[in-house]
Write a protein that holds these residues in place. Structure first.
Motif, PDB file in Angstrom:
ATOM      1  N   ALA A  43      42.522  41.556  41.246  1.00 37.42           N
ATOM      2  CA  ALA A  43      43.287  40.850  42.279  1.00 37.42           C
ATOM      3  C   ALA A  43      44.157  39.802  41.594  1.00 37.42           C
ATOM      4  O   ALA A  43      43.909  39.423  40.444  1.00 37.42           O
ATOM      5  CB  ALA A  43      42.344  40.187  43.274  1.00 37.42           C
ATOM      6  N   GLN A  60      34.915  45.772  46.216  1.00 31.49           N
ATOM      7  CA  GLN A  60      35.490  44.508  45.769  1.00 31.49           C
ATOM      8  C   GLN A  60      34.369  43.713  45.094  1.00 31.49           C
ATOM      9  O   GLN A  60      33.286  43.573  45.649  1.00 31.49           O
ATOM     10  CB  GLN A  60      36.026  43.706  46.968  1.00 31.49           C
ATOM     11  N   TRP A  85      48.486  47.847  43.991  1.00 29.71           N
ATOM     12  CA  TRP A  85      48.818  46.696  44.823  1.00 29.71           C
ATOM     13  C   TRP A  85      50.266  46.821  45.263  1.00 29.71           C
ATOM     14  O   TRP A  85      51.146  47.107  44.451  1.00 29.71           O
ATOM     15  CB  TRP A  85      48.651  45.391  44.032  1.00 29.71           C
ATOM     16  N   GLU A  88      50.076  40.785  47.148  1.00 29.56           N
ATOM     17  CA  GLU A  88      48.780  40.151  46.868  1.00 29.56           C
ATOM     18  C   GLU A  88      47.709  40.427  47.908  1.00 29.56           C
ATOM     19  O   GLU A  88      46.526  40.240  47.642  1.00 29.56           O
ATOM     20  CB  GLU A  88      48.959  38.641  46.710  1.00 29.56           C
ATOM     21  N   LYS A  89      48.095  40.899  49.084  1.00 32.85           N
ATOM     22  CA  LYS A  89      47.122  41.099  50.158  1.00 32.85           C
ATOM     23  C   LYS A  89      47.042  42.532  50.675  1.00 32.85           C
ATOM     24  O   LYS A  89      46.324  42.803  51.628  1.00 32.85           O
ATOM     25  CB  LYS A  89      47.433  40.157  51.325  1.00 32.85           C
ATOM     26  N   LEU A 107      39.854  38.466  50.238  1.00 33.88           N
ATOM     27  CA  LEU A 107      38.935  38.250  49.127  1.00 33.88           C
ATOM     28  C   LEU A 107      37.659  37.584  49.605  1.00 33.88           C
ATOM     29  O   LEU A 107      37.678  36.743  50.494  1.00 33.88           O
ATOM     30  CB  LEU A 107      39.619  37.387  48.050  1.00 33.88           C
TER      31      LEU A 107
END
Length: 108
Positions: A43, A60, A85, A88-89, A107
């Motif tokens: 991440a 995760q 990715w 970032e989300k 996260l």
């Protein structure tokens, strides 16, 4: 930030390494996938990593706490083949079933 690397083996375990010291693992022994891991992604915060697997799950991991992880079982109908990715989300995953899925990531 590129300061860490992650590896996996045929035993489906995950090891996290610091680029500054490749002789001593930062984290090791994560072994919860039932089939081969097909991709490992960090991440953006570099404190979490994500693994995808032939067992159709997405996991995760929180690098600093060995036992802290989240799993999405049966994320696809067949083996998950890749992940990337898109920001970032959000993550995209692809599967042998021909599907592409977009995931909103929170996260842990």
């Amino acid at each position: 930030n590129g300061k860490m690397l992650a590896s996996t083996s045929s035993h489906k375990d995950i090891t996290v390494w610091s680029r500054d010291n490749l002789k001593e693992a930062v984290q090791e022994g994560w072994c919860f996938h039932s089939l081969q891991i097909t991709k490992i992604l960090f991440a953006a915060d570099n404190s979490h990593l994500f693994t995808i697997s032939g067992d159709r799950s997405i996991r995760q991991w929180f690098i600093e706490k060995r036992r802290k992880y989240v799993v999405v079982e049966r994320a696809h109908q067949q083996k998950i083949t890749d992940a990337v990715w898109i920001d970032e989300k959000h993550m995209l995953t692809t599967s042998e079933d021909g599907s592409i899925k977009k995931w909103a990531i929170e996260l842990i």
